[in-house]
Enzyme design. Structure first.
Site, short mmCIF file in Angstrom:
data_model
loop_
_atom_site.label_atom_id
_atom_site.label_comp_id
_atom_site.label_asym_id
_atom_site.label_seq_id
_atom_site.Cartn_x
_atom_site.Cartn_y
_atom_site.Cartn_z
N GLY A 26 -55.66 42.94 -20.14
CA GLY A 26 -55.70 41.60 -20.68
C GLY A 26 -57.02 41.31 -21.35
O GLY A 26 -57.89 42.17 -21.49
N ILE A 27 -57.20 40.05 -21.76
CA ILE A 27 -58.42 39.66 -22.46
C ILE A 27 -59.64 39.80 -21.57
O ILE A 27 -60.74 40.14 -22.03
CB ILE A 27 -58.29 38.22 -23.01
CG1 ILE A 27 -59.50 37.88 -23.89
CG2 ILE A 27 -58.12 37.21 -21.89
CD1 ILE A 27 -59.37 36.56 -24.61
N GLY A 28 -59.47 39.57 -20.26
CA GLY A 28 -60.59 39.75 -19.35
C GLY A 28 -61.07 41.18 -19.32
O GLY A 28 -62.28 41.46 -19.35
N ASP A 75 -60.88 33.72 -5.36
CA ASP A 75 -59.70 32.91 -5.66
C ASP A 75 -60.21 31.52 -6.03
O ASP A 75 -60.65 30.76 -5.16
CB ASP A 75 -58.78 32.85 -4.45
CG ASP A 75 -57.54 31.99 -4.69
OD1 ASP A 75 -57.46 31.34 -5.75
OD2 ASP A 75 -56.66 31.96 -3.81
N LEU A 76 -60.18 31.18 -7.30
CA LEU A 76 -60.77 29.93 -7.76
C LEU A 76 -60.01 28.69 -7.32
O LEU A 76 -60.52 27.57 -7.46
CB LEU A 76 -60.92 29.95 -9.28
CG LEU A 76 -62.05 30.84 -9.78
CD1 LEU A 76 -61.99 30.97 -11.29
CD2 LEU A 76 -63.41 30.29 -9.37
N ASN A 102 -63.75 32.77 -17.20
CA ASN A 102 -62.57 33.13 -17.98
C ASN A 102 -61.26 32.78 -17.26
O ASN A 102 -60.19 33.11 -17.73
CB ASN A 102 -62.61 34.64 -18.27
CG ASN A 102 -61.57 35.08 -19.27
OD1 ASN A 102 -61.61 34.67 -20.41
ND2 ASN A 102 -60.65 35.93 -18.82
N THR A 123 -58.06 24.71 -10.05
CA THR A 123 -58.30 26.13 -10.33
C THR A 123 -59.08 26.33 -11.62
O THR A 123 -60.03 27.12 -11.67
CB THR A 123 -56.96 26.88 -10.43
OG1 THR A 123 -56.23 26.70 -9.21
CG2 THR A 123 -57.18 28.36 -10.68
N SER A 153 -59.57 26.04 -24.41
CA SER A 153 -58.34 26.26 -25.18
C SER A 153 -58.18 25.14 -26.19
O SER A 153 -58.68 24.02 -26.00
CB SER A 153 -57.14 26.27 -24.23
OG SER A 153 -55.92 26.20 -24.93
N TYR A 174 -46.44 13.81 -13.50
CA TYR A 174 -47.03 15.09 -13.91
C TYR A 174 -46.44 15.60 -15.22
O TYR A 174 -45.23 15.55 -15.45
CB TYR A 174 -46.79 16.13 -12.82
CG TYR A 174 -47.42 17.47 -13.06
CD1 TYR A 174 -48.80 17.64 -13.03
CD2 TYR A 174 -46.62 18.60 -13.29
CE1 TYR A 174 -49.38 18.88 -13.22
CE2 TYR A 174 -47.20 19.85 -13.48
CZ TYR A 174 -48.58 19.98 -13.45
OH TYR A 174 -49.15 21.22 -13.64
#
Length: 306
Positions: A26-28, A75-76, A102, A123, A153, A174
């Site tokens: 992935g991008i990370g 784990d954010l 990220n 998160t 984003s 929501y």
């Protein structure tokens, strides 16, 4: 892709973290591999699943055996996990040159974190906010040139900060894209506040829109959700429409924000497609940024010295 800052000096370290996307491929992963090609002494990759990150560590070792690639569990969505991860980073290194936030989950159904926050806000913003705050002393210790990069984003344009209702009335009102937009607006304002309090030669902070990249980040996005996002974006005059990007194209704006010396005096800026761009009005200004920072500290019950 701009790679002009020499991070080869002894002790140079680059710390990045990734969550919500499959870092392997992935991008990370691409960001970490690009950084490794420039021979920093250490890259710290933090995430929930070592099994997914281990292949990246092995690729880094193959690409550049001189780089020390380290995994730390993070784990954010959990403040306890963030505190544990930050303590481990602080234990392992005496300074950090670059921190790239990220992490992301995207347009997921309503839920709450272990700390009872709306999942995307908790998160995507509170986790990185706490992680960054706890690592500020290590960033300061790097000396002139340290940087913080928040991956935001174009979807930040969907929603500002709902200062009196960040949890969407406990989910009763929501909206998946507005919740995502709020969390990404928060990352921009976080960088603006840091820039307003610190000289850019001390620690510079930036936010970026990496572009549209196919990844596991979109696992909650179905055809109905995509249609909803398109309708919302059509109602936004300055929404950033970009072609689908490759992984290298996707991480290029992050790398520019992290490494380009010409940006040093432009701390607090938002970049898209490798260029400076004005974010939405609700993601601008020191008043909004300070209010957001104070909200983050109030939620955590902790202050961070800037």
């Amino acid at each position: 892709m701009v790679m002009v800052v020499d991070r080869k000096r002894s002790g140079s370290r680059i710390c990045r973290e990734d969550q919500g996307t499959n870092i392997d491929g992935g991008i990370g992963a691409e960001t970490a591999l690009c950084l490794a090609s420039q021979s920093p002494s250490t890259i710290i990759l933090a995430g929930r699943d070592r099994a997914k990150i281990q292949p990246v560590i092995e690729k880094i070792s193959h690409l550049n055996p001189e780089v020390n690639a380290v995994f730390i569990t993070l784990d954010l969505s959990s403040q306890a996990s963030v505190r544990s991860a930050a303590a481990e980073v602080n234990r392992q290194v005496d300074h950090l040159d670059v921190l790239i936030n990220n992490a992301a989950i995207m347009a997921c159904p309503y839920g709450t974190t272990p700390d009872n926050l709306e999942t995307q806000f908790g998160t995507n913003f509170i986790g990185p906010f706490l992680f960054t705050g706890l690592l500020l002393p290590r960033l300061r210790a790097a000396g002139p040139g340290a940087r913080i990069v928040n991956v935001s984003s174009s979807a930040h344009r969907f929603e500002g900060i709902r200062f009196d209702d960040v949890d969407f009335k406990d989910g009763s009102v929501y909206d998946t894209w507005k919740a995502y937009g709020q969390s990404k607006t928060a990352l921009i304002l976080m960088a603006v506040h840091i820039a307003s309090k610190l000289t850019s030669t001390d620690i510079a902070a930036f936010s970026v829109h990496p572009g549209s990249i196919a990844s596991n980040l979109q696992r909650h996005v179905d055809s109905e959700s995509i249609s909803d996002a398109r309708v919302k974006s059509q109602n936004i005059v300055d929404y950033e429409v970009t072609d689908r990007k490759s992984l290298q194209q996707g991480c290029s704006t992050t790398l520019i924000a992290a490494l380009d010396p010409s940006l040093t005096e432009l701390s607090g800026s938002y970049l898209s497609d490798g260029q400076l761009k004005d974010p939405a009005r609700h993601a601008s200004g020191t008043e909004n940024a300070t209010k957001l920072w104070n909200l983050g500290e109030a939620i955590l019950g902790q202050t961070f010295e800037l």
